[in-house]
Design an enzyme around this catalytic site. Sequence first.
Site, PDB file in Angstrom:
ATOM      1  N   GLU A   1      26.249 -47.527   6.782  1.00 59.61           N
ATOM      2  CA  GLU A   1      27.220 -47.132   7.779  1.00 59.61           C
ATOM      3  C   GLU A   1      28.559 -48.140   7.593  1.00 59.61           C
ATOM      4  O   GLU A   1      29.112 -48.648   8.408  1.00 59.61           O
ATOM      5  CB  GLU A   1      26.843 -47.447   9.132  1.00 59.61           C
ATOM      6  CG  GLU A   1      25.597 -46.555   9.423  1.00 59.61           C
ATOM      7  CD  GLU A   1      25.364 -46.386  10.871  1.00 59.61           C
ATOM      8  OE1 GLU A   1      25.908 -47.101  11.696  1.00 59.61           O
ATOM      9  OE2 GLU A   1      24.489 -45.619  11.374  1.00 59.61           O
TER      10      GLU A   1
ATOM     11  N   GLU B   1      18.214 -42.962   8.998  1.00 63.72           N
ATOM     12  CA  GLU B   1      18.198 -43.306  10.385  1.00 63.72           C
ATOM     13  C   GLU B   1      18.207 -42.152  11.279  1.00 63.72           C
ATOM     14  O   GLU B   1      19.124 -41.353  11.151  1.00 63.72           O
ATOM     15  CB  GLU B   1      19.221 -44.139  10.803  1.00 63.72           C
ATOM     16  CG  GLU B   1      18.951 -45.830  10.283  1.00 63.72           C
ATOM     17  CD  GLU B   1      20.266 -46.563  10.869  1.00 63.72           C
ATOM     18  OE1 GLU B   1      20.653 -46.385  11.985  1.00 63.72           O
ATOM     19  OE2 GLU B   1      20.345 -47.708  10.085  1.00 63.72           O
TER      20      GLU B   1
HETATM   21  C1  BG6 Z   1      22.768 -47.807  13.856  1.00 63.45           C
HETATM   22  C2  BG6 Z   1      22.898 -48.920  12.890  1.00 63.45           C
HETATM   23  O1  BG6 Z   1      24.202 -47.245  13.754  1.00 63.45           O
HETATM   24  O2  BG6 Z   1      22.429 -47.696  14.988  1.00 63.45           O
HETATM   25  C3  BG6 Z   1      21.680 -49.723  13.509  1.00 63.45           C
HETATM   26  O3  BG6 Z   1      22.736 -48.724  11.541  1.00 63.45           O
HETATM   27  C4  BG6 Z   1      21.780 -49.886  15.201  1.00 63.45           C
HETATM   28  O4  BG6 Z   1      21.965 -51.069  12.785  1.00 63.45           O
HETATM   29  C5  BG6 Z   1      21.352 -48.492  15.553  1.00 63.45           C
HETATM   30  O5  BG6 Z   1      20.896 -50.953  15.582  1.00 63.45           O
HETATM   31  C6  BG6 Z   1      21.470 -48.097  17.139  1.00 63.45           C
HETATM   32  O6  BG6 Z   1      22.222 -48.878  17.646  1.00 63.45           O
HETATM   33  P1  BG6 Z   1      22.290 -49.068  19.189  1.00 63.45           P
HETATM   34  O7  BG6 Z   1      23.702 -49.722  19.426  1.00 63.45           O
HETATM   35  O8  BG6 Z   1      22.092 -48.174  20.182  1.00 63.45           O
HETATM   36  O9  BG6 Z   1      21.341 -50.199  19.438  1.00 63.45           O
END
Ligand code: BG6
Length: 463
Positions: free
Chosen positions: A166, A365
């Site tokens: 990202e 992800e």
């Molecule tokens: C993604 C990232 O954007 O979102 C991760 O690559 C991150 O590193 C994940 O932990 C979730 O984010 P959050 O802020 O909801 O914990």
Amino acid sequence: MTKQFPNGFYWGAATSGPQAEGRFNKKHTNVFDYWYDTEPEAFYNQVGPNTASNFYNSYKEDIQLMKQTGLNSLRISIQWSRLIDDFEKNTVEPDGVRYYNAVIDEMLDQGIEPFINLHHFDLPVALYDKYGGWESRHVVDLFVGFAEKCFELFGDRVKYWMTHNEPLVVVEGQYLYRFHYPKLVDGKKAVQVAYHLNLSSALAIKKFKEFNFEHSQIGVVLNLTPTYAASDSKADQKAARIAELWNNKMFLEPAIHGYFPEELVEILEGDGVLWNATEEDLAAIAENTVDFLGVNFYHPNRVKAPDIAPNSVGAWMPNRYYDGYQMPGRRMNVDRGWEIYPQALYDIAINIKDNYKNIPWFVSENGMGVSNEEKFMNSEGVVEDQYRIDFIHDHLSCLHQGIEEGSNCFGYHLWTPIDCWSWSNAYKNRYGLISNDIRTQIKTIKKSGYWFKKVAEKNGIED
Ligand code: BG6
């Protein structure tokens, strides 16, 4: 009826070094370590990255637990600030080498394919202090040196490499919307950083090719957030087109086609914020595109024409061209405040097929962050996260349709295997298939973990 996925599909999950390892035996500080050390109150409940989910110490047991949730692959990242001793000379820290070798070997011993990422928001703070981090062309070269060291040390065993996770989040968090240290508002620097991140990816790919590995490939992980306009009106459509240029195409087009979108360049030039580039570096971007793509998808991006005229006064921001739009009746994850829209995974699949050479890609992800999950814990201590099962199921169903229609998707990685630390949100939102009591570091498989194992075993989902 079972919706069957292609043979050899990767069922996995993703985490990152800074979010899982803890800072044990780490010689250097990255920007998040430093931010926590200097402003702990910026982090949810003042929890920082010092212990994270203790993966540095418990990686063997953790990988065994992950195995029990059916994972056949796992993305981790190598921390630049753990592996390298001297950033200019590129000498290594022996404990960093030992640790990453041990983790990769453990994964392979347990039948889990390592997907290795090189940068997950975790620039060593010394390179920010000395050079302004990604603002600097020199840091691009230092990153390529770090990447080279990783290929040299671990390239004999790693099949899937990724340069960045990202990169847009670095640009927006650090230089525009102030959610990552050093929380600047500087459009010109933001745009230069976007360019340097693209360039560093291409130059790391160039270096990778020099190794001539026969068994491995390299890609990049982008947060592709498809844009949906609020209406068919000309103004909303224009807003959506520009949002798409900034949020997706600024990284997607150079990664896959080797060049930046013309309209984006024109807009940035017109606004006086365009990056400084050289012919030589642009040629490197053109020649070194990715072998595959990782796509992080959480929520759609709905936009409408801006309420305030784009040329009004104020700091330069890309979102002067579009405002967010909240669709009435949308399905929501109210804990995270994000819309749930699985259909977007189908749209992504078809977009890659039709407009991006049908390049091999995987969902790197996807996931659902929920707070206070203890309230769903049964008497055996298992979190009964049916909402997560439904979320994953619905996304897989849409992804399946995209694959059936010819999109070349080879895996699905959930964020995340074990509840982990997350930047300034710390442990607020839990995403794992496995829960983690952060006071004791006791880890317990959730209902979704048992469900995911069945999906992986069947290589499919039920309707
Ligand atoms: C993604 C990232 O954007 O979102 C991760 O690559 C991150 O590193 C994940 O932990 C979730 O984010 P959050 O802020 O909801 O914990």
